[in-house]
Design an enzyme around this catalytic site. Structure first.
Site, PDB file in Angstrom:
ATOM      1  N   HIS A  10     -22.522 -20.179 -23.426  1.00 33.48           N
ATOM      2  CA  HIS A  10     -22.451 -20.502 -25.046  1.00 33.48           C
ATOM      3  C   HIS A  10     -20.984 -20.102 -25.558  1.00 33.48           C
ATOM      4  O   HIS A  10     -20.429 -19.082 -24.989  1.00 33.48           O
ATOM      5  CB  HIS A  10     -23.974 -20.270 -25.339  1.00 33.48           C
ATOM      6  CG  HIS A  10     -25.124 -20.936 -25.381  1.00 33.48           C
ATOM      7  ND1 HIS A  10     -26.440 -20.906 -26.565  1.00 33.48           N
ATOM      8  CD2 HIS A  10     -25.482 -21.214 -24.176  1.00 33.48           C
ATOM      9  CE1 HIS A  10     -27.276 -21.475 -25.768  1.00 33.48           C
ATOM     10  NE2 HIS A  10     -26.848 -21.170 -24.036  1.00 33.48           N
ATOM     11  N   GLU A  45     -20.594 -19.524 -28.390  1.00 32.25           N
ATOM     12  CA  GLU A  45     -20.401 -18.218 -29.631  1.00 32.25           C
ATOM     13  C   GLU A  45     -20.816 -16.586 -27.971  1.00 32.25           C
ATOM     14  O   GLU A  45     -19.468 -16.273 -28.725  1.00 32.25           O
ATOM     15  CB  GLU A  45     -21.600 -17.955 -30.158  1.00 32.25           C
ATOM     16  CG  GLU A  45     -22.011 -18.539 -30.714  1.00 32.25           C
ATOM     17  CD  GLU A  45     -23.016 -19.711 -30.603  1.00 32.25           C
ATOM     18  OE1 GLU A  45     -24.059 -20.482 -31.561  1.00 32.25           O
ATOM     19  OE2 GLU A  45     -22.792 -20.477 -29.273  1.00 32.25           O
ATOM     20  N   CYS A  70     -28.408 -19.841 -31.211  1.00 35.11           N
ATOM     21  CA  CYS A  70     -29.287 -19.893 -31.395  1.00 35.11           C
ATOM     22  C   CYS A  70     -29.645 -18.555 -30.818  1.00 35.11           C
ATOM     23  O   CYS A  70     -28.799 -17.466 -31.792  1.00 35.11           O
ATOM     24  CB  CYS A  70     -29.820 -20.428 -29.784  1.00 35.11           C
ATOM     25  SG  CYS A  70     -28.735 -19.609 -28.771  1.00 35.11           S
ATOM     26  N   CYS A 115     -27.489 -16.481 -28.895  1.00 33.75           N
ATOM     27  CA  CYS A 115     -25.964 -15.433 -29.334  1.00 33.75           C
ATOM     28  C   CYS A 115     -26.012 -15.395 -30.443  1.00 33.75           C
ATOM     29  O   CYS A 115     -25.718 -14.182 -31.198  1.00 33.75           O
ATOM     30  CB  CYS A 115     -25.546 -16.856 -30.039  1.00 33.75           C
ATOM     31  SG  CYS A 115     -25.388 -17.820 -28.161  1.00 33.75           S
TER      32      CYS A 115
END
Length: 146
Positions: free
Chosen positions: A53, A55, A83, A86
């Site tokens: 992801h 992040e 999410c 993260c």
């Protein structure tokens, strides 16, 4: 002037890189003392890695830059609410702040575990929210038939 809007625009530039690569258009930057020290955009398809992801990649880049896993004086700017994964990584990094654009009511951390971030982490939501949401909506509109 280097404002939250400026840094969110930098995260949006990363999101556009994801979009150009056929990824869900989420981008992130990590800032320390008004300097970007980490960048990332979603690369889950490219890397065949569910943890890739924006992040996570930005946090890793920032930790590598500093040579330290703790990012206590850093701020994460991300185009969409993180999410749970993260947000958990942000908590472990002890981020000083998280600034996000568009809310994510289905998979965002606030729906599932609103207290997940480190207790000292300051959160600011809805920075450039309309622009961040529009990028996501355009991506998913292109994926739907008809």
């Amino acid at each position: 002037m280097l404002t939250d809007d400026f840094f969110m625009q930098q995260a949006l530039a990363e999101a556009r890189r994801a979009l150009a690569a056929g990824e869900i258009p989420i981008g992130a930057v990590v800032v320390l003392e008004r300097e970007i020290i980490g960048r990332g955009y979603n690369q889950t398809e490219q890397l065949r890695d569910v943890t890739a992801h924006a992040e996570m990649l930005a946090l890793t880049a920032a930790a590598n830059f500093l040579g330290n896993k703790y990012l206590t004086h850093c701020i994460l700017y991300v185009t969409v609410e993180p999410c749970v994964m993260c947000a958990g990584a942000s908590a472990w990094a002890q981020l000083g702040g998280v600034v996000f654009g568009a809310a994510e009511p289905r998979t965002g951390y606030r729906r599932h575990t609103p207290g997940l971030l480190h207790p000292r982490t300051q959160v600011r939501a809805s920075v450039c929210a309309e622009e961040c949401a529009a990028l996501m909506q355009a991506f998913f509109r292109g994926k739907r038939p008809g």
